[in-house]
Design a protein around this motif. Sequence first.
Motif, short mmCIF file in Angstrom:
data_model
loop_
_atom_site.label_atom_id
_atom_site.label_comp_id
_atom_site.label_asym_id
_atom_site.label_seq_id
_atom_site.Cartn_x
_atom_site.Cartn_y
_atom_site.Cartn_z
N SER A 129 -8.41 2.15 -0.91
CA SER A 129 -8.67 2.21 0.54
C SER A 129 -10.00 1.61 0.98
O SER A 129 -10.08 1.06 2.08
N PRO A 130 -11.09 1.68 0.18
CA PRO A 130 -12.35 1.08 0.67
C PRO A 130 -12.38 -0.43 0.58
O PRO A 130 -13.34 -1.06 1.05
N LEU A 131 -11.37 -1.04 -0.04
CA LEU A 131 -11.43 -2.48 -0.34
C LEU A 131 -11.71 -3.31 0.90
O LEU A 131 -12.69 -4.06 0.96
N TRP A 132 -10.84 -3.22 1.90
CA TRP A 132 -10.99 -4.09 3.07
C TRP A 132 -12.11 -3.69 4.01
O TRP A 132 -12.78 -4.57 4.56
N PRO A 133 -12.38 -2.39 4.21
CA PRO A 133 -13.59 -2.07 4.99
C PRO A 133 -14.86 -2.66 4.37
O PRO A 133 -15.70 -3.23 5.07
N LEU A 166 -4.69 6.05 5.32
CA LEU A 166 -5.31 7.26 5.86
C LEU A 166 -6.79 7.34 5.53
O LEU A 166 -7.58 7.88 6.30
N PHE A 167 -7.18 6.78 4.38
CA PHE A 167 -8.56 6.93 3.93
C PHE A 167 -9.42 5.70 4.18
O PHE A 167 -10.57 5.65 3.75
N ARG A 168 -8.89 4.70 4.90
CA ARG A 168 -9.69 3.50 5.14
C ARG A 168 -10.91 3.78 6.02
O ARG A 168 -12.02 3.32 5.73
N SER A 169 -10.71 4.52 7.10
CA SER A 169 -11.84 4.81 7.98
C SER A 169 -12.90 5.66 7.31
O SER A 169 -14.09 5.32 7.36
N PRO A 170 -12.52 6.77 6.63
CA PRO A 170 -13.55 7.53 5.90
C PRO A 170 -14.25 6.69 4.83
O PRO A 170 -15.46 6.82 4.63
N ALA A 171 -13.48 5.82 4.16
CA ALA A 171 -14.08 4.98 3.11
C ALA A 171 -15.10 4.01 3.70
O ALA A 171 -16.16 3.77 3.12
N GLY A 172 -14.77 3.45 4.87
CA GLY A 172 -15.71 2.56 5.54
C GLY A 172 -16.99 3.27 5.93
O GLY A 172 -18.10 2.74 5.77
N TRP A 173 -16.84 4.51 6.42
CA TRP A 173 -18.01 5.31 6.80
C TRP A 173 -18.87 5.62 5.58
O TRP A 173 -20.10 5.54 5.63
#
Length: 432
Positions: free
Chosen positions: A126-130, A73-80
């Motif tokens: 969650s930010p790992l892969w972005p 759920l937090f991957r996209s916000p983390a990438g941003w």
Amino acid sequence: MTQGMQHNEEVKVVRRRLRSPFFIELMLIIFLVEFLKGSLLVTLLPVYMKNSLGLTAWSIGIAFSLQYVGDNLFRSPAGWISERLGFRKTMSGALLLTVIAVTIIAFTSAPIWLAIACLILGIGTSPLWPCAMTGATEISGPNNSNGTAIGALEMASLAGIGAGPLIMNFLMQRTGSNYHTAFLSLIGCGVVLVLVALLLPGRNKNGIPQMLEEKIVHRNALAFVASKILKLVNSVKKTLHEVKHTLKVSWLVYPALFMQSFVIGLMTPVITLYVQNDLHFSPNMYSILLIAGGGITVVALIPCGKLVDRFGTAPFLHTGFILAAISIAIFSMVKSMSLVFVFVALIGISYAFILPAWNTFISHLVPKGERGAVWGFFLTLQGSGMVVGPIVSGGMWDVMGHAAPFITSSVVMSLLFITHLLLTRKSANGAH
């Protein structure tokens, strides 16, 4: 000649960047994160929650489900966020959450706190892969030659996933199943992660100074958040419209996507409990079992992928689904160590058949015009199985018996075989 020289020069530049401190730090972070998650989720948490704390398997299922929800759920916000604050602040802040999560697990026993800790763990990773994919892209050169970089990151990930359970099982065997020591070692691993993350770049690669971006973000924080929410709502509406009007596939594809990950979700929280409590395998023997199943899958993936390209997906998916259904069902019934290894190996072979064929099969369904929107829709639907599976599995373990999650997984695999058979027949009839 000039183009060849330019290509060779670019390859040399990319190789130098792969040896740069930034990329080495990124690989080390990926390895340690996957090591920590593998140790915690595969080896420690299921048995600790069930055997030491006396919690229900349903509680374990909810905890696993929340970890997956937090991560995805937090991957996209983390990438941003990483694009605006840089790798250092994003990763060090997020990985600090993983230390907090493991600390909560180590020093609390209430189910609600363990569930919250798993959610925090998912958010923290969650930010790992972005960040990793952004880093791979940024070192790939002007022609976007990032295959080598991504391959290196994948190898670091696989090494961590494999090493975590193996080393933790060995540690548990040597310390007489001392969970306090195990959790302290993972807290130490988390601290090392934060320290390595603090070495990452502190500004964006696009040259915008970090402090300037922070002022811009803080100044317009409320307006910016409101505009992002509105943009997200509009984006979801647009995506649903695109999927509805461009995706011409049988309705059977949607339950098939769910079932494919639902099977894995059913087995994830209970497999360690079953092997150690019902089959009475020692931690070291469980490590050997993981090597037997996972090792065969990894070794067979490349040749199976090449055969899928040559002969098509249908024979491999048919064979893989049936073989998995039979192997999982019998695995839940046998007690002999040799037979357990045989059927775990067969499950590994079945997944080597399924994984490359399934990904190829799904990719053929995605229309060229709206690949991003449709892939996002497919992956969300497929990922929902990993959220629901652990909760259902835990309830079955408590109410219906320890073999129930595996029998259900076998039934779902059989349903996948029937669904895929119907899909291939519809496709064949449509071609005629």
